[in-house]
Scaffold this motif. Structure first.
Motif, PDB file in Angstrom:
ATOM      1  N   ALA A 182       0.830  -1.201   0.000  1.00  0.00           N
ATOM      2  CA  ALA A 182       0.000   0.000   0.000  1.00  0.00           C
ATOM      3  C   ALA A 182       0.868   1.256   0.000  1.00  0.00           C
ATOM      4  O   ALA A 182       0.622   2.205  -0.750  1.00  0.00           O
ATOM      5  CB  ALA A 182      -0.930  -0.003   1.217  1.00  0.00           C
ATOM      6  N   LYS A 183       1.899   1.243   0.826  1.00  0.00           N
ATOM      7  CA  LYS A 183       2.797   2.402   0.913  1.00  0.00           C
ATOM      8  C   LYS A 183       3.547   2.605  -0.393  1.00  0.00           C
ATOM      9  O   LYS A 183       3.715   3.739  -0.868  1.00  0.00           O
ATOM     10  CB  LYS A 183       3.797   2.195   2.060  1.00  0.00           C
ATOM     11  CG  LYS A 183       4.697   3.394   2.319  1.00  0.00           C
ATOM     12  CD  LYS A 183       5.589   3.156   3.517  1.00  0.00           C
ATOM     13  CE  LYS A 183       6.484   4.362   3.771  1.00  0.00           C
ATOM     14  NZ  LYS A 183       7.378   4.135   4.946  1.00  0.00           N
ATOM     15  N   LEU A 184       3.979   1.528  -1.008  1.00  0.00           N
ATOM     16  CA  LEU A 184       4.752   1.605  -2.244  1.00  0.00           C
ATOM     17  C   LEU A 184       3.909   2.106  -3.409  1.00  0.00           C
ATOM     18  O   LEU A 184       4.381   2.882  -4.251  1.00  0.00           O
ATOM     19  CB  LEU A 184       5.333   0.227  -2.578  1.00  0.00           C
ATOM     20  CG  LEU A 184       6.222   0.123  -3.827  1.00  0.00           C
ATOM     21  CD1 LEU A 184       7.465   0.998  -3.670  1.00  0.00           C
ATOM     22  CD2 LEU A 184       6.638  -1.326  -4.063  1.00  0.00           C
ATOM     23  N   THR A 185       2.651   1.691  -3.469  1.00  0.00           N
ATOM     24  CA  THR A 185       1.799   2.042  -4.602  1.00  0.00           C
ATOM     25  C   THR A 185       0.954   3.289  -4.375  1.00  0.00           C
ATOM     26  O   THR A 185       0.343   3.807  -5.324  1.00  0.00           O
ATOM     27  CB  THR A 185       0.853   0.873  -4.937  1.00  0.00           C
ATOM     28  OG1 THR A 185       0.050   0.564  -3.775  1.00  0.00           O
ATOM     29  CG2 THR A 185       1.645  -0.357  -5.349  1.00  0.00           C
ATOM     30  N   GLY A 186       0.882   3.756  -3.119  1.00  0.00           N
ATOM     31  CA  GLY A 186       0.077   4.933  -2.827  1.00  0.00           C
ATOM     32  C   GLY A 186      -1.411   4.644  -2.776  1.00  0.00           C
ATOM     33  O   GLY A 186      -2.247   5.551  -2.886  1.00  0.00           O
ATOM     34  N   ARG A 205       0.491  -5.480 -12.180  1.00  0.00           N
ATOM     35  CA  ARG A 205      -0.969  -5.405 -12.292  1.00  0.00           C
ATOM     36  C   ARG A 205      -1.463  -4.045 -11.792  1.00  0.00           C
ATOM     37  O   ARG A 205      -2.331  -3.422 -12.415  1.00  0.00           O
ATOM     38  CB  ARG A 205      -1.601  -6.531 -11.476  1.00  0.00           C
ATOM     39  CG  ARG A 205      -3.120  -6.500 -11.407  1.00  0.00           C
ATOM     40  CD  ARG A 205      -3.757  -7.126 -12.596  1.00  0.00           C
ATOM     41  NE  ARG A 205      -5.194  -7.338 -12.388  1.00  0.00           N
ATOM     42  CZ  ARG A 205      -5.983  -7.982 -13.218  1.00  0.00           C
ATOM     43  NH1 ARG A 205      -5.499  -8.490 -14.333  1.00  0.00           N
ATOM     44  NH2 ARG A 205      -7.263  -8.128 -12.976  1.00  0.00           N
ATOM     45  N   MET A 206      -0.881  -3.576 -10.676  1.00  0.00           N
ATOM     46  CA  MET A 206      -1.297  -2.284 -10.129  1.00  0.00           C
ATOM     47  C   MET A 206      -0.952  -1.153 -11.095  1.00  0.00           C
ATOM     48  O   MET A 206      -1.717  -0.198 -11.251  1.00  0.00           O
ATOM     49  CB  MET A 206      -0.637  -2.040  -8.774  1.00  0.00           C
ATOM     50  CG  MET A 206      -1.016  -0.698  -8.142  1.00  0.00           C
ATOM     51  SD  MET A 206      -2.805  -0.484  -7.899  1.00  0.00           S
ATOM     52  CE  MET A 206      -3.049  -1.501  -6.446  1.00  0.00           C
ATOM     53  N   GLN A 207       0.186  -1.240 -11.765  1.00  0.00           N
ATOM     54  CA  GLN A 207       0.551  -0.231 -12.761  1.00  0.00           C
ATOM     55  C   GLN A 207      -0.506  -0.148 -13.849  1.00  0.00           C
ATOM     56  O   GLN A 207      -0.889   0.951 -14.275  1.00  0.00           O
ATOM     57  CB  GLN A 207       1.901  -0.591 -13.397  1.00  0.00           C
ATOM     58  CG  GLN A 207       3.102  -0.138 -12.597  1.00  0.00           C
ATOM     59  CD  GLN A 207       4.378  -0.339 -13.390  1.00  0.00           C
ATOM     60  OE1 GLN A 207       4.630  -1.411 -13.934  1.00  0.00           O
ATOM     61  NE2 GLN A 207       5.195   0.695 -13.474  1.00  0.00           N
ATOM     62  N   GLU A 208      -0.965  -1.308 -14.292  1.00  0.00           N
ATOM     63  CA  GLU A 208      -1.978  -1.342 -15.357  1.00  0.00           C
ATOM     64  C   GLU A 208      -3.299  -0.748 -14.857  1.00  0.00           C
ATOM     65  O   GLU A 208      -3.968   0.011 -15.574  1.00  0.00           O
ATOM     66  CB  GLU A 208      -2.189  -2.779 -15.811  1.00  0.00           C
ATOM     67  CG  GLU A 208      -0.949  -3.416 -16.428  1.00  0.00           C
ATOM     68  CD  GLU A 208      -1.097  -4.919 -16.551  1.00  0.00           C
ATOM     69  OE1 GLU A 208      -1.819  -5.350 -17.462  1.00  0.00           O
ATOM     70  OE2 GLU A 208      -0.512  -5.652 -15.747  1.00  0.00           O
ATOM     71  N   ILE A 209      -3.666  -1.083 -13.628  1.00  0.00           N
ATOM     72  CA  ILE A 209      -4.898  -0.539 -13.046  1.00  0.00           C
ATOM     73  C   ILE A 209      -4.822   0.979 -12.959  1.00  0.00           C
ATOM     74  O   ILE A 209      -5.756   1.694 -13.342  1.00  0.00           O
ATOM     75  CB  ILE A 209      -5.137  -1.141 -11.644  1.00  0.00           C
ATOM     76  CG1 ILE A 209      -5.445  -2.633 -11.752  1.00  0.00           C
ATOM     77  CG2 ILE A 209      -6.278  -0.413 -10.926  1.00  0.00           C
ATOM     78  CD1 ILE A 209      -5.423  -3.370 -10.436  1.00  0.00           C
ATOM     79  N   LEU A 210      -3.698   1.490 -12.476  1.00  0.00           N
ATOM     80  CA  LEU A 210      -3.532   2.932 -12.323  1.00  0.00           C
ATOM     81  C   LEU A 210      -3.566   3.639 -13.678  1.00  0.00           C
ATOM     82  O   LEU A 210      -4.039   4.780 -13.783  1.00  0.00           O
ATOM     83  CB  LEU A 210      -2.223   3.239 -11.589  1.00  0.00           C
ATOM     84  CG  LEU A 210      -2.183   2.790 -10.128  1.00  0.00           C
ATOM     85  CD1 LEU A 210      -0.801   3.054  -9.528  1.00  0.00           C
ATOM     86  CD2 LEU A 210      -3.260   3.505  -9.309  1.00  0.00           C
ATOM     87  N   PHE A 211      -3.066   2.973 -14.706  1.00  0.00           N
ATOM     88  CA  PHE A 211      -3.099   3.562 -16.046  1.00  0.00           C
ATOM     89  C   PHE A 211      -4.539   3.774 -16.488  1.00  0.00           C
ATOM     90  O   PHE A 211      -4.916   4.865 -16.934  1.00  0.00           O
ATOM     91  CB  PHE A 211      -2.375   2.652 -17.039  1.00  0.00           C
ATOM     92  CG  PHE A 211      -2.549   3.058 -18.482  1.00  0.00           C
ATOM     93  CD1 PHE A 211      -2.100   4.291 -18.933  1.00  0.00           C
ATOM     94  CD2 PHE A 211      -3.175   2.209 -19.380  1.00  0.00           C
ATOM     95  CE1 PHE A 211      -2.263   4.669 -20.259  1.00  0.00           C
ATOM     96  CE2 PHE A 211      -3.347   2.579 -20.715  1.00  0.00           C
ATOM     97  CZ  PHE A 211      -2.888   3.810 -21.144  1.00  0.00           C
ATOM     98  N   TYR A 212      -5.378   2.754 -16.336  1.00  0.00           N
ATOM     99  CA  TYR A 212      -6.761   2.886 -16.786  1.00  0.00           C
ATOM    100  C   TYR A 212      -7.577   3.775 -15.851  1.00  0.00           C
ATOM    101  O   TYR A 212      -8.550   4.412 -16.289  1.00  0.00           O
ATOM    102  CB  TYR A 212      -7.403   1.507 -16.958  1.00  0.00           C
ATOM    103  CG  TYR A 212      -6.881   0.815 -18.194  1.00  0.00           C
ATOM    104  CD1 TYR A 212      -7.283   1.226 -19.466  1.00  0.00           C
ATOM    105  CD2 TYR A 212      -5.943  -0.214 -18.114  1.00  0.00           C
ATOM    106  CE1 TYR A 212      -6.771   0.631 -20.611  1.00  0.00           C
ATOM    107  CE2 TYR A 212      -5.437  -0.820 -19.259  1.00  0.00           C
ATOM    108  CZ  TYR A 212      -5.851  -0.388 -20.499  1.00  0.00           C
ATOM    109  OH  TYR A 212      -5.331  -0.974 -21.628  1.00  0.00           O
TER     110      TYR A 212
END
Length: 245
Positions: free
Chosen positions: A9-13, A49-56
């Protein structure tokens, strides 16, 4: 690489509560769960996966549509990450221009072109259009598009509810009061009619997110300090009453 949910959570914000919600709806599952203590752990694949979610999310896609896109057999992960990188570079360039403009303003030089964000917006719209062309025929995307035609009106409607919650709190009403519970009922109906099918469980999760995700808390509390917590408590009372009835 193995990360506990708090580290991830801390790493991804993204808040821990949001990660729990993503797990519940099948958007982002933990890499594994230690069933001795129910601790969730995430991996490098989880980060991708989180990177892809944040992109959309950056493209304003709702979570339901993101699930459809990421699970599509012709989804191109490499292309999506490349496009996200492009958007981030444009954001970085704009921030650098703004910092330079602030330095120049100290010297009495003002350049209004610095605030032009059209390059980023044009690129973002291009990616939105590509996604629409590719997934526009899915039921989820059509539902999203239909419900978001009048986005500004929808935002105004949601904000008016938040303002009313803030007013009732300021006037001393408790979450259990009939006036507040009537407002929660109307709020629930508004979401169902204009946004998506909002079950009691989803409404309760929204209330939790209002206090667990600092972005929600900051926005809601701009209507009055403590409004986010007041809404969360009011929603909890509402769903408890419906559960018992």
């Amino acid at each position: 690489m193995k990360m506990h949910i708090k580290e991830f959570a801390k790493l991804t914000g993204v808040s821990v509560r949001t990660l729990h919600y993503y797990d519940e709806i099948g958007l982002l599952k933990p890499a594994f769960i230690d069933h001795n203590n129910n601790y969730r752990f995430y991996s490098e694949a989880s980060l991708e996966r989180m990177q892809e979610i944040l992109f959309y999310r950056e493209l304003d896609f709702p979570l339901k549509s993101i699930i459809t896109i990421l699970s599509s057999p012709d989804y191109d992960k490499k292309k999506a990450l490349s496009e996200q990188k492009r958007l981030l570079i444009l954001k970085k360039e704009r921030l650098e221009r703004l910092i330079l403009a602030l330095d120049n303003a100290d010297k009495g030089v003002i350049d209004m072109n610095t605030f032009d964000n059209s390059k980023f917006e044009n690129e973002r719209k291009k990616y939105q259009q590509e996604a629409k062309e590719k997934w526009g025929n899915t039921a989820e995307y059509k539902d999203f598009e239909k419900r978001n035609k009048n986005f500004s009106e929808l935002t105004d409607g949601l904000n008016s509810f938040i303002a009313e919650f803030a007013k009732l709190k300021k006037d001393g009403f408790s979450p259990e009061s009939p006036q507040v519970q009537k407002l929660v009922s109307d709020y629930h109906a508004f979401i169902n009619e204009n946004c998506y099918n909002c079950t009691d469980e989803i409404l309760l999760s929204l209330g939790q997110m209002y206090i667990c995700d600092e972005r929600f808390t900051k926005n809601i509390d701009s209507f009055g300090k403590g409004t986010a917590l007041f809404m969360k408590d009011s929603i909890t009372v509402y769903t408890d009453i419906r559960k018992r009835s």
